[in-house]
Design an enzyme around this catalytic site. Structure first.
Site, PDB file in Angstrom:
ATOM      1  N   TYR A   1      -1.460  -0.523  10.528  1.00 23.24           N
ATOM      2  CA  TYR A   1      -1.661  -0.825   9.103  1.00 23.24           C
ATOM      3  C   TYR A   1      -0.432  -0.367   8.316  1.00 23.24           C
ATOM      4  O   TYR A   1       0.144  -1.137   7.535  1.00 23.24           O
ATOM      5  CB  TYR A   1      -2.924  -0.139   8.576  1.00 23.24           C
ATOM      6  CG  TYR A   1      -3.179  -0.417   7.106  1.00 23.24           C
ATOM      7  CD1 TYR A   1      -3.746  -1.623   6.705  1.00 23.24           C
ATOM      8  CD2 TYR A   1      -2.850   0.515   6.123  1.00 23.24           C
ATOM      9  CE1 TYR A   1      -3.971  -1.894   5.351  1.00 23.24           C
ATOM     10  CE2 TYR A   1      -3.071   0.252   4.774  1.00 23.24           C
ATOM     11  CZ  TYR A   1      -3.631  -0.945   4.392  1.00 23.24           C
ATOM     12  OH  TYR A   1      -3.843  -1.218   3.052  1.00 23.24           O
TER      13      TYR A   1
ATOM     14  N   SER B   1       0.846  -1.199   0.000  1.00 19.99           N
ATOM     15  CA  SER B   1       0.000   0.000   0.000  1.00 19.99           C
ATOM     16  C   SER B   1       0.875   1.239   0.000  1.00 19.99           C
ATOM     17  O   SER B   1       2.010   1.209   0.498  1.00 19.99           O
ATOM     18  CB  SER B   1      -0.872  -0.010   1.261  1.00 19.99           C
ATOM     19  OG  SER B   1      -1.500   1.240   1.435  1.00 19.99           O
TER      20      SER B   1
HETATM   21  N1  LIG Z   1      -8.948  -0.804  -0.316  1.00 21.59           N
HETATM   22  C1  LIG Z   1      -7.951   0.060  -0.426  1.00 21.59           C
HETATM   23  O1  LIG Z   1      -8.159   1.279  -0.529  1.00 21.59           O
HETATM   24  C2  LIG Z   1      -6.530  -0.426  -0.453  1.00 21.59           C
HETATM   25  C3  LIG Z   1      -5.490   0.490  -0.714  1.00 21.59           C
HETATM   26  C4  LIG Z   1      -4.186   0.041  -0.752  1.00 21.59           C
HETATM   27  C5  LIG Z   1      -3.894  -1.287  -0.522  1.00 21.59           C
HETATM   28  N2  LIG Z   1      -4.925  -2.152  -0.255  1.00 21.59           N
HETATM   29  C6  LIG Z   1      -4.583  -3.556   0.001  1.00 21.59           C
HETATM   30  O2  LIG Z   1      -5.131  -4.344  -1.030  1.00 21.59           O
HETATM   31  C7  LIG Z   1      -5.464  -5.635  -0.505  1.00 21.59           C
HETATM   32  C8  LIG Z   1      -6.900  -5.954  -0.866  1.00 21.59           C
HETATM   33  O3  LIG Z   1      -7.712  -4.941  -0.319  1.00 21.59           O
HETATM   34  P1  LIG Z   1      -9.255  -4.791  -0.723  1.00 21.59           P
HETATM   35  O4  LIG Z   1      -9.660  -3.411  -0.437  1.00 21.59           O
HETATM   36  O5  LIG Z   1      -9.455  -5.371  -2.068  1.00 21.59           O
HETATM   37  O6  LIG Z   1      -9.905  -5.723   0.395  1.00 21.59           O
HETATM   38  P2  LIG Z   1     -11.407  -6.276   0.535  1.00 21.59           P
HETATM   39  O7  LIG Z   1     -12.268  -5.846  -0.604  1.00 21.59           O
HETATM   40  O8  LIG Z   1     -11.855  -5.967   1.916  1.00 21.59           O
HETATM   41  O9  LIG Z   1     -11.177  -7.862   0.407  1.00 21.59           O
HETATM   42  C9  LIG Z   1     -10.330  -8.497   1.336  1.00 21.59           C
HETATM   43  C10 LIG Z   1     -10.200  -9.941   0.956  1.00 21.59           C
HETATM   44  O10 LIG Z   1      -9.377 -10.595   1.926  1.00 21.59           O
HETATM   45  C11 LIG Z   1     -10.099 -11.677   2.522  1.00 21.59           C
HETATM   46  N3  LIG Z   1      -9.667 -11.821   3.897  1.00 21.59           N
HETATM   47  C12 LIG Z   1      -9.817 -10.919   4.904  1.00 21.59           C
HETATM   48  N4  LIG Z   1      -9.367 -11.431   6.051  1.00 21.59           N
HETATM   49  C13 LIG Z   1      -8.922 -12.675   5.764  1.00 21.59           C
HETATM   50  C14 LIG Z   1      -8.353 -13.717   6.537  1.00 21.59           C
HETATM   51  N5  LIG Z   1      -8.203 -13.599   7.870  1.00 21.59           N
HETATM   52  N6  LIG Z   1      -8.001 -14.882   5.934  1.00 21.59           N
HETATM   53  C15 LIG Z   1      -8.177 -15.041   4.593  1.00 21.59           C
HETATM   54  N7  LIG Z   1      -8.714 -14.089   3.806  1.00 21.59           N
HETATM   55  C16 LIG Z   1      -9.085 -12.923   4.395  1.00 21.59           C
HETATM   56  C17 LIG Z   1     -11.571 -11.272   2.369  1.00 21.59           C
HETATM   57  O11 LIG Z   1     -12.483 -12.366   2.375  1.00 21.59           O
HETATM   58  P3  LIG Z   1     -13.151 -12.930   3.745  1.00 21.59           P
HETATM   59  O12 LIG Z   1     -13.642 -11.738   4.495  1.00 21.59           O
HETATM   60  O13 LIG Z   1     -14.222 -13.864   3.281  1.00 21.59           O
HETATM   61  O14 LIG Z   1     -12.043 -13.645   4.440  1.00 21.59           O
HETATM   62  C18 LIG Z   1     -11.547 -10.667   0.977  1.00 21.59           C
HETATM   63  O15 LIG Z   1     -11.546 -11.685   0.004  1.00 21.59           O
HETATM   64  C19 LIG Z   1      -5.191  -5.576   0.995  1.00 21.59           C
HETATM   65  O16 LIG Z   1      -3.945  -6.149   1.283  1.00 21.59           O
HETATM   66  C20 LIG Z   1      -5.183  -4.089   1.288  1.00 21.59           C
HETATM   67  O17 LIG Z   1      -4.399  -3.767   2.401  1.00 21.59           O
HETATM   68  C21 LIG Z   1      -6.223  -1.766  -0.224  1.00 21.59           C
END
Ligand SMILES: NC(=O)c1ccc[n+]([C@@H]2O[C@H](COP(=O)([O-])OP(=O)(O)OC[C@H]3O[C@@H](n4cnc5c(N)ncnc54)[C@H](OP(=O)(O)O)[C@@H]3O)[C@@H](O)[C@H]2O)c1
Length: 257
Positions: free
Chosen positions: A154, A141
């Protein structure tokens, strides 16, 4: 016929992980999809199998459990699923004062973003090194480039992941295994998900599909660091010109809930 090799996507049931799964499926890449919720994984797996005639294995797994990465790797071996692309994507954010947030949830974040990613990497790398092919994509990130007050843990976990991933890339370059570290800024809401409880964060938002496309282009080109979007690249460059003590002060003003 040779058994297919698989890409393993953690956090594949929604958000960026789901977009990675879709993009790889469109390349006819067989997939192992991991998240905790079985129903969404199974539905996505069925849709991708039907659309692309590939093998897709949904595996419900909680990667915050102790040694989860090692147990997942053992499960993959037991099922004879050979992984040549690992995408460490599963993650979540917590905002607020460090001392007011739940300690257990913050430790889960370290377990998921760092321990599980390290364990999966350690377990799955030897086969890639032996075959001199494949690679790893670590989803970090922009928050990992500086301390982020009110998201202290985070940003710390993402700093760890970025540092680990970029160092690993150089170690693996001579043996033909590619590593991409992708550092998105704030992502747009997942169009398939409810927006209840979504927190507002200052700054622009990035589309999942563009972030995934930029990341896969970098992977195809041999690996390296991806900061998606010109605005994020400028912010990253600009803050390096500021005194280190000024950066968290400025970020605190923007990130205070
Ligand atoms: N969203 C943003 O603005 C942003 C910005 C920069 C970087 N990121 C990074 O990008 C990545 C994806 O983010 P996103 O926003 O796409 O997330 P998201 O839409 O909330 O999806 C998260 C995914 O991770 C799974 N997950 C969560 N906890 C878990 C666990 N304990 N074990 C296994 N799977 C788990 C969730 O499914 P379940 O809940 O069913 O487990 C879901 O499939 C993350 O690493 C995040 O830090 C996000």
């Amino acid at each position: 016929m040779n058994a297919p090799s698989y890409a393993l996507v953690t956090g594949a049931s929604k958000g960026l992980g789901k977009f990675f799964a879709r993009a790889l499926a469109a390349r006819k890449q067989s997939l192992v999809l991991v998240a905790r919720g079985q129903a969404k994984l199974a539905a996505l797996a069925a849709a991708l199998r039907a659309a692309h005639a590939i093998q897709v294995e949904p595996l419900a797994f909680d990667l915050t459990a102790p040694a989860a990465g090692q147990r997942l790797a053992a499960e993959l071996r037991a099922r004879e699923l050979r992984i040549d692309l690992l995408i460490n994507n599963a993650g979540f954010g917590l905002r607020g004062e460090f001392w007011k947030l739940s300690l257990a949830e913050q430790l889960n974040m370290i377990q998921l973003h760092n321990a599980a990613a390290v364990e999966l990497t350690y377990e799955l790398l030897p086969a890639m090194i032996e075959a001199q092919t494949g690679g790893i994509i670590n989803v970090s990130s922009m928050a990992g480039f500086q301390p982020v007050p009110y998201a202290a843990l985070y940003s710390a976990t993402k700093s760890f992941l970025t540092t680990f991933s970029m160092a690993l890339r150089e170690e693996l370059r001579p043996v033909g295994v590619k590593v991409v570290t992708v550092c998105p800024g704030r992502l747009r809401a997942d169009p398939d998900e409810s927006q209840a409880g979504r927190q507002k964060v200052p700054g622009g938002e990035q589309g999942h599909a563009e972030v995934v496309a930029e990341t896969l282009r970098k992977f195809d080109a041999g690996g390296g660091l991806v900061i998606p979007g010109r605005r994020n690249r400028w912010m990253n460059f600009g803050q390096r010109l500021l005194p280190p003590n000024a950066v968290p002060k400025i970020v605190a003003k923007k990130s205070k809930p």
